[in-house]
Scaffold this active site. Sequence first.
Site, mmCIF file in Angstrom:
data_model
loop_
_atom_site.group_PDB
_atom_site.id
_atom_site.type_symbol
_atom_site.label_atom_id
_atom_site.label_comp_id
_atom_site.label_asym_id
_atom_site.label_seq_id
_atom_site.Cartn_x
_atom_site.Cartn_y
_atom_site.Cartn_z
ATOM 1 N N GLY A 69 -11.086 -8.797 0.137
ATOM 2 C CA GLY A 69 -11.815 -7.903 -0.750
ATOM 3 C C GLY A 69 -11.949 -8.444 -2.163
ATOM 4 O O GLY A 69 -13.019 -8.364 -2.780
ATOM 5 N N GLN A 177 -11.991 0.245 1.056
ATOM 6 C CA GLN A 177 -11.287 1.397 1.634
ATOM 7 C C GLN A 177 -12.152 2.152 2.636
ATOM 8 O O GLN A 177 -11.632 2.849 3.501
ATOM 9 C CB GLN A 177 -10.836 2.358 0.528
ATOM 10 C CG GLN A 177 -9.727 1.812 -0.350
ATOM 11 C CD GLN A 177 -8.384 1.657 0.384
ATOM 12 O OE1 GLN A 177 -8.095 2.343 1.361
ATOM 13 N NE2 GLN A 177 -7.567 0.733 -0.085
ATOM 14 N N THR A 235 -13.540 -25.015 5.766
ATOM 15 C CA THR A 235 -13.416 -24.841 7.213
ATOM 16 C C THR A 235 -13.160 -23.382 7.536
ATOM 17 O O THR A 235 -12.292 -22.756 6.929
ATOM 18 C CB THR A 235 -12.267 -25.725 7.744
ATOM 19 O OG1 THR A 235 -12.571 -27.078 7.403
ATOM 20 C CG2 THR A 235 -12.105 -25.597 9.252
ATOM 21 N N CYS A 323 5.031 0.635 -12.988
ATOM 22 C CA CYS A 323 6.249 0.069 -13.574
ATOM 23 C C CYS A 323 6.748 -1.138 -12.794
ATOM 24 O O CYS A 323 7.157 -2.128 -13.367
ATOM 25 C CB CYS A 323 7.357 1.111 -13.606
ATOM 26 S SG CYS A 323 6.903 2.562 -14.546
HETATM 27 C C1 LIG Z 1 -7.315 -3.656 -1.310
HETATM 28 C C2 LIG Z 1 -8.553 -3.496 -2.108
HETATM 29 C C3 LIG Z 1 -9.222 -4.608 -2.640
HETATM 30 C C4 LIG Z 1 -8.683 -6.007 -2.516
HETATM 31 O O1 LIG Z 1 -8.755 -6.486 -1.198
HETATM 32 P P1 LIG Z 1 -7.879 -7.758 -0.772
HETATM 33 O O2 LIG Z 1 -8.371 -8.093 0.588
HETATM 34 O O3 LIG Z 1 -6.458 -7.314 -0.794
HETATM 35 O O4 LIG Z 1 -8.164 -8.831 -1.765
HETATM 36 C C5 LIG Z 1 -10.385 -4.397 -3.338
HETATM 37 N N1 LIG Z 1 -10.895 -3.160 -3.498
HETATM 38 C C6 LIG Z 1 -10.293 -2.065 -2.985
HETATM 39 C C7 LIG Z 1 -10.911 -0.722 -3.174
HETATM 40 C C8 LIG Z 1 -9.104 -2.194 -2.283
HETATM 41 O O5 LIG Z 1 -8.498 -1.119 -1.794
#
Ligand SMILES: *Cc1c(COP(=O)(O)O)cnc(C)c1O
Length: 390
Positions: A69, A177, A235, A323
């Site tokens: 993501g 999400q 790759t 925190c």
């Molecule tokens: C977890 C998350 C990401 C990041 O995804 P990764 O695959 O962990 O890099 C980005 N946006 C949202 C809304 C996420 O919940």
Amino acid sequence: MIYLDNAATTKTAPEVVEAMLPYFTELYGNASSIYKLGSESKKATIKARETIAQTLGAEPNEIYFTAGGSESDNWALKATFEAYQNKGKHIITSKIEHHAILHTCEYLEKRGAEITYLDVDENGLVDLEQLKKAIRPDTILISIMYANNEIGTIQPIQEIGEIAAEHGILFHTDAVQAYGQLPIRVDELHIDMLSASGHKLNGPKGIGFLYINKKVKIRSFVHGGQQERGRRAGTENVPGIVGLAAAAERAFRIMEEKTKKEIELRDYFISRVQKEIPYAKLNGHPTKRLPNNINFSFEFIEGESMLIMLDMKGICGSSGSACTSGSLDPSHVLLAIGLPHEKAHGSLRLTLSEENTKEEMDLVAEELKQIVDRLRGMSPLWEDFVKKQG
Ligand SMILES: *Cc1c(COP(=O)(O)O)cnc(C)c1O
């Protein structure tokens, strides 16, 4: 153990692991090689791309595999900014985006981008009128997340897509999400780019994709070989790609049943907390929210202490204070929906999966009641508050 942190990551489904295994052990060929072993890998990536495209109503050549993501978000923003400079340098986003978007925006601001960060209301929704007012002749991109990772609020994506399309502005959505939890049709929603990640939908970590509509003038993100049509070299992570597709296929297959079960558990738990724990506030939209998201703020309590005490009982959750990550700032999302610092610090996020049961939710509710009582019992602020009430 009771795992209630599925917004952070999910268990890789056994059928996903099974689908991946041969691509580690026997079918380990490089997808670019011409012999049979390589073509097996190539075939697997072609099939995976088709599977994922189908889940979105997209074309296979609009799916670009990435490392997850964060990379997809970075790519969408940085490459659009670079490719559309002659049209403008203005990007619209929201204050409650994931840091993969917000920190990329900050990076782009240092390179001349002008960013509008839209407010959200007390439920976490962006205001469409404010969005329209923010649009300028030099606006090149609107990037608004599909559903929020902390409070679960689902944005009016179709309306945002229509506004973007009417103004000829590209629309990117961080659907990390939402993808696999909600049905998504990129064509109907006017989505030009969409980020998703494997490990949020019972797939492997370190793999994701960026959907890029073929009309988008996108720049390469990783330079090197010709993989991903020359735009993201390296790759192919064949086991990851196969796992991502297996996870996507599974998520859409079980979606209806999973959603029904999660909503039942979610709403049951929410109503128990609302009835049984005083001074607890539900964060996020009451109905426009992800099926698996629960987020409460408890007054006079530190989220971190709650998490530690839950952990001692084998319960995994997450809090809105950061925190543990070395910062004292409470969650930017909770501040954006108008919570004062102390309430934002006292928040707890529980995110379900289809494997959770009513018995587990009852157990967590009981533990939580006791934990809240104990922590408030130790708080001088709570003592003062109770005295004033009395
Ligand atoms: C977890 C998350 C990401 C990041 O995804 P990764 O695959 O962990 O890099 C980005 N946006 C949202 C809304 C996420 O919940």
